[in-house]
Design a protein around this motif. Structure first.
Motif, PDB file in Angstrom:
ATOM      1  N   ASP A  74      35.495  11.541  37.017  1.00  0.00           N
ATOM      2  CA  ASP A  74      35.442  12.252  35.722  1.00  0.00           C
ATOM      3  C   ASP A  74      35.851  13.680  36.071  1.00  0.00           C
ATOM      4  OD1 ASP A  74      33.241  12.986  36.473  1.00  0.00           O
ATOM      5  OD2 ASP A  74      32.013  11.685  35.130  1.00  0.00           O
ATOM      6  N   ARG A  75      36.060  14.565  34.879  1.00  0.00           N
ATOM      7  CA  ARG A  75      36.578  15.793  34.891  1.00  0.00           C
ATOM      8  C   ARG A  75      35.303  16.743  35.815  1.00  0.00           C
ATOM      9  NH1 ARG A  75      37.779  16.330  29.307  1.00  0.00           N
ATOM     10  NH2 ARG A  75      38.632  14.169  29.790  1.00  0.00           N
ATOM     11  N   ASP A  76      35.746  17.831  36.205  1.00  0.00           N
ATOM     12  CA  ASP A  76      34.884  18.745  37.096  1.00  0.00           C
ATOM     13  C   ASP A  76      33.595  19.071  36.047  1.00  0.00           C
ATOM     14  OD1 ASP A  76      36.888  18.403  38.651  1.00  0.00           O
ATOM     15  OD2 ASP A  76      37.520  20.763  38.793  1.00  0.00           O
ATOM     16  N   VAL A  77      32.479  18.874  36.615  1.00  0.00           N
ATOM     17  CA  VAL A  77      31.043  19.352  35.975  1.00  0.00           C
ATOM     18  C   VAL A  77      31.208  19.139  34.471  1.00  0.00           C
ATOM     19  CG1 VAL A  77      29.501  21.013  36.189  1.00  0.00           C
ATOM     20  CG2 VAL A  77      31.407  21.137  37.748  1.00  0.00           C
ATOM     21  N   ASN A  78      31.276  17.998  34.332  1.00  0.00           N
ATOM     22  CA  ASN A  78      31.559  17.609  32.982  1.00  0.00           C
ATOM     23  C   ASN A  78      30.533  18.268  31.881  1.00  0.00           C
ATOM     24  OD1 ASN A  78      29.510  15.179  32.245  1.00  0.00           O
ATOM     25  ND2 ASN A  78      30.663  14.551  34.135  1.00  0.00           N
ATOM     26  N   LEU A  79      30.831  18.473  30.742  1.00  0.00           N
ATOM     27  CA  LEU A  79      29.906  19.199  29.871  1.00  0.00           C
ATOM     28  C   LEU A  79      30.319  18.687  28.363  1.00  0.00           C
ATOM     29  CD1 LEU A  79      28.035  21.849  29.731  1.00  0.00           C
ATOM     30  CD2 LEU A  79      30.111  23.122  29.092  1.00  0.00           C
ATOM     31  N   ALA A  80      29.316  18.232  27.525  1.00  0.00           N
ATOM     32  CA  ALA A  80      29.378  17.849  26.395  1.00  0.00           C
ATOM     33  C   ALA A  80      29.553  19.318  25.524  1.00  0.00           C
ATOM     34  CB  ALA A  80      28.259  17.339  25.703  1.00  0.00           C
ATOM     35  N   ILE A  81      30.756  19.169  24.612  1.00  0.00           N
ATOM     36  CA  ILE A  81      31.300  20.413  23.629  1.00  0.00           C
ATOM     37  C   ILE A  81      30.657  20.113  22.238  1.00  0.00           C
ATOM     38  CG2 ILE A  81      32.908  21.730  22.873  1.00  0.00           C
ATOM     39  CD1 ILE A  81      32.503  22.035  25.928  1.00  0.00           C
ATOM     40  N   PRO A  82      30.011  20.743  21.746  1.00  0.00           N
ATOM     41  CA  PRO A  82      29.530  20.422  20.192  1.00  0.00           C
ATOM     42  C   PRO A  82      30.665  20.586  19.325  1.00  0.00           C
ATOM     43  CG  PRO A  82      28.133  22.223  21.185  1.00  0.00           C
ATOM     44  CD  PRO A  82      29.231  22.007  22.136  1.00  0.00           C
ATOM     45  N   GLY A  83      30.821  19.260  18.717  1.00  0.00           N
ATOM     46  CA  GLY A  83      31.885  19.237  17.552  1.00  0.00           C
ATOM     47  C   GLY A  83      33.043  18.561  18.239  1.00  0.00           C
ATOM     48  N   ARG A  84      32.972  18.188  19.363  1.00  0.00           N
ATOM     49  CA  ARG A  84      34.167  17.676  20.165  1.00  0.00           C
ATOM     50  C   ARG A  84      33.693  16.221  20.498  1.00  0.00           C
ATOM     51  NH1 ARG A  84      36.881  21.960  23.703  1.00  0.00           N
ATOM     52  NH2 ARG A  84      36.726  20.206  25.031  1.00  0.00           N
ATOM     53  N   ALA A  85      34.338  15.285  20.390  1.00  0.00           N
ATOM     54  CA  ALA A  85      34.378  13.832  21.208  1.00  0.00           C
ATOM     55  C   ALA A  85      34.450  14.124  22.577  1.00  0.00           C
ATOM     56  CB  ALA A  85      35.024  12.878  20.396  1.00  0.00           C
ATOM     57  N   GLU A  86      35.543  14.851  23.000  1.00  0.00           N
ATOM     58  CA  GLU A  86      35.922  14.911  24.382  1.00  0.00           C
ATOM     59  C   GLU A  86      35.183  15.926  25.074  1.00  0.00           C
ATOM     60  OE1 GLU A  86      38.924  17.576  22.149  1.00  0.00           O
ATOM     61  OE2 GLU A  86      37.819  15.632  21.827  1.00  0.00           O
ATOM     62  N   ALA A  87      34.652  15.737  26.335  1.00  0.00           N
ATOM     63  CA  ALA A  87      34.127  16.710  27.190  1.00  0.00           C
ATOM     64  C   ALA A  87      34.719  17.807  27.438  1.00  0.00           C
ATOM     65  CB  ALA A  87      33.427  15.985  28.222  1.00  0.00           C
ATOM     66  N   GLY A  88      34.309  18.927  28.189  1.00  0.00           N
ATOM     67  CA  GLY A  88      34.909  20.075  28.735  1.00  0.00           C
ATOM     68  C   GLY A  88      34.300  19.985  30.096  1.00  0.00           C
ATOM     69  N   SER A  89      34.575  21.164  30.732  1.00  0.00           N
ATOM     70  CA  SER A  89      33.945  21.508  32.188  1.00  0.00           C
ATOM     71  C   SER A  89      33.227  22.656  32.022  1.00  0.00           C
ATOM     72  CB  SER A  89      34.959  21.730  33.011  1.00  0.00           C
ATOM     73  OG  SER A  89      35.902  20.300  33.566  1.00  0.00           O
ATOM     74  N   LEU A  90      31.976  22.780  32.675  1.00  0.00           N
ATOM     75  CA  LEU A  90      31.222  23.825  32.929  1.00  0.00           C
ATOM     76  C   LEU A  90      32.075  25.349  33.045  1.00  0.00           C
ATOM     77  CD1 LEU A  90      28.086  24.766  32.810  1.00  0.00           C
ATOM     78  CD2 LEU A  90      28.176  24.757  35.367  1.00  0.00           C
ATOM     79  N   ASP A  91      31.827  26.201  32.405  1.00  0.00           N
ATOM     80  CA  ASP A  91      32.666  27.466  32.585  1.00  0.00           C
ATOM     81  C   ASP A  91      32.280  28.248  33.746  1.00  0.00           C
ATOM     82  OD1 ASP A  91      33.763  29.836  31.914  1.00  0.00           O
ATOM     83  OD2 ASP A  91      32.874  30.247  30.115  1.00  0.00           O
ATOM     84  N   ARG A  92      33.377  28.439  34.391  1.00  0.00           N
ATOM     85  CA  ARG A  92      33.398  29.115  35.820  1.00  0.00           C
ATOM     86  C   ARG A  92      33.959  30.481  35.600  1.00  0.00           C
ATOM     87  NH1 ARG A  92      29.374  26.494  38.398  1.00  0.00           N
ATOM     88  NH2 ARG A  92      30.024  24.405  39.063  1.00  0.00           N
ATOM     89  N   GLY A  93      33.968  31.016  34.337  1.00  0.00           N
ATOM     90  CA  GLY A  93      34.664  32.180  34.141  1.00  0.00           C
ATOM     91  C   GLY A  93      35.992  32.106  33.392  1.00  0.00           C
ATOM     92  N   SER A  94      36.656  30.815  33.136  1.00  0.00           N
ATOM     93  CA  SER A  94      37.721  30.969  32.355  1.00  0.00           C
ATOM     94  C   SER A  94      37.718  29.880  31.294  1.00  0.00           C
ATOM     95  CB  SER A  94      38.906  30.353  33.527  1.00  0.00           C
ATOM     96  OG  SER A  94      38.593  29.108  33.934  1.00  0.00           O
ATOM     97  N   GLY A  95      36.471  29.693  30.725  1.00  0.00           N
ATOM     98  CA  GLY A  95      36.287  28.998  29.353  1.00  0.00           C
ATOM     99  C   GLY A  95      35.834  27.520  29.905  1.00  0.00           C
ATOM    100  N   THR A  96      35.724  26.689  28.794  1.00  0.00           N
ATOM    101  CA  THR A  96      35.157  25.313  28.923  1.00  0.00           C
ATOM    102  C   THR A  96      36.397  23.991  28.889  1.00  0.00           C
ATOM    103  OG1 THR A  96      34.664  25.095  26.896  1.00  0.00           O
ATOM    104  CG2 THR A  96      32.930  25.950  28.164  1.00  0.00           C
ATOM    105  N   ASP A  97      37.430  24.591  29.065  1.00  0.00           N
ATOM    106  CA  ASP A  97      38.551  23.432  29.011  1.00  0.00           C
ATOM    107  C   ASP A  97      38.333  22.785  30.224  1.00  0.00           C
ATOM    108  OD1 ASP A  97      39.619  24.456  26.639  1.00  0.00           O
ATOM    109  OD2 ASP A  97      41.465  25.546  27.653  1.00  0.00           O
ATOM    110  N   ALA A  98      38.603  21.346  30.066  1.00  0.00           N
ATOM    111  CA  ALA A  98      38.396  20.383  31.359  1.00  0.00           C
ATOM    112  C   ALA A  98      39.312  21.130  32.543  1.00  0.00           C
ATOM    113  CB  ALA A  98      38.934  18.950  30.797  1.00  0.00           C
ATOM    114  N   ARG A  99      38.592  20.677  33.458  1.00  0.00           N
ATOM    115  CA  ARG A  99      39.226  20.925  34.911  1.00  0.00           C
ATOM    116  C   ARG A  99      39.015  19.618  35.694  1.00  0.00           C
ATOM    117  NH1 ARG A  99      35.850  23.451  37.870  1.00  0.00           N
ATOM    118  NH2 ARG A  99      34.181  23.678  36.344  1.00  0.00           N
ATOM    119  N   PHE A 100      40.152  19.425  36.779  1.00  0.00           N
ATOM    120  CA  PHE A 100      40.119  18.416  37.396  1.00  0.00           C
ATOM    121  C   PHE A 100      40.267  18.505  38.898  1.00  0.00           C
ATOM    122  CE2 PHE A 100      41.975  18.134  33.196  1.00  0.00           C
ATOM    123  CZ  PHE A 100      41.344  16.874  32.573  1.00  0.00           C
ATOM    124  N   SER A 101      40.403  19.693  39.510  1.00  0.00           N
ATOM    125  CA  SER A 101      40.835  19.932  40.904  1.00  0.00           C
ATOM    126  C   SER A 101      39.772  19.216  41.576  1.00  0.00           C
ATOM    127  CB  SER A 101      40.996  21.344  41.149  1.00  0.00           C
ATOM    128  OG  SER A 101      40.098  22.160  40.906  1.00  0.00           O
TER     129      SER A 101
END
Length: 281
Positions: free
Chosen positions: A21-48
């Motif tokens: 799954d996406r890097d360091v998945n993170l539940a985002i309030p109000g959204r069904a899809e998860a994001g990624s833990l913020d490493r300084g560039s926001g919580t958009d999903a990362r995959f690398s």
């Protein structure tokens, strides 16, 4: 529930399972899809890290001859876009955007599972028949949606660690449940067979080998994330020595289970094995 082994049917199977799954998945309030833990560039999903870790894991598993089941999030698999990303190992379903399915309506649950299955088929050329709920949050409602999607095996539940880790069925006997064990260690602290505390430096290989030594029959499920091979939730992307230690620790766990006499199988093959023992179709 219907148990698939009799007490006299002795076997020890190890299933190594991987949440792709996406890097360091993170539940985002109000959204069904998860994001990624913020490493300084926001919580958009990362995959690398996830894609990199998937390749490293496949290399390790091929080296020691252990088949695995990769529960693939559809979006991550499409971003990887490479049928060899987890080699010849089994591909299962882990949602499409790591949705919390318990917050989704019945129609949405079915649509998400079908979309994720299509991603596995389109990228790998193989049909998925196994499933793990994102966040390990299953329910009878979700289980009941699996058979119509062609899912035959689920590994979304925890079960107490015991000498008999016996698979059972859910969804009215139509899906085999192969749970992840959880119990307490020698210090009385809770432990499950998810390896993430080891990746974070909080557990040792011996902790998981101790768990496995308590199982005399049935199926012992180990679980991890691909991103956790090379990224820590607490401290970020690992450097090369940290990754090498991480891989070596996983190798110790897997080889230790093989040395105990465990037979390594994918979850689908494990389900077939216990089904043939019990005489179920």
């Amino acid at each position: 529930m219907i148990y698939l082994l009799q007490a006299s049917d002795i076997m020890r199977i190890m299933c190594f399972t991987v949440d792709f799954d996406r890097d360091v998945n993170l539940a985002i309030p109000g959204r069904a899809e998860a994001g990624s833990l913020d490493r300084g560039s926001g919580t958009d999903a990362r995959f690398s890290s996830s894609v990199r870790g998937a390749r490293m894991l496949s290399g390790l598993l091929d080296e020691i001859g252990v088949p695995a089941t990769y529960f693939a999030e559809g979006r991550t698999l499409e971003v990887a876009g490479d049928p060899s990303v987890f080699g010849g190992h089994e591909g299962g379903v882990h949602g499409y955007d790591h949705e919390d399915l318990e917050r989704c309506g019945d129609d949405d649950v079915r649509s998400i599972i079908e979309r994720a299955k299509a991603a596995v088929r389109d990228v790998t050329g193989r049909s998925a028949t196994s499933f793990r709920a994102p966040y390990m949050r299953p329910s009878d409602r979700i289980s009941d949606a699996l058979p119509d999607a062609g899912i035959k095996v689920d590994s979304s539940r925890y079960s107490p660690l015991s000498p008999s880790m016996i698979p059972y069925t859910v969804a009215g006997g139509r899906v085999t449940e192969i749970p992840v064990p959880e119990g307490t260690d020698s210090n009385g602290k809770k432990i499950s067979a998810y390896l993430w505390p080891m990746h974070e430096g909080r557990r040792s290989p011996e902790d998981y080998l101790g768990m496995a030594s308590e199982v005399l029959e049935g199926v012992f499920v180990l679980a991890t994330h691909t991103w956790h091979v090379c990224e820590s939730r607490s401290s970020g992307v690992m450097d090369t020595p940290e990754i090498e230690r991480n891989i070596e620790n996983m190798k110790k766990v897997l080889e230790g289970l093989l040395d105990m006499g465990y037979r390594a199988e994918t979850v689908s093959r494990a389900a077939d094995a216990v089904g043939s023992v019990s005489g179920t179709p």
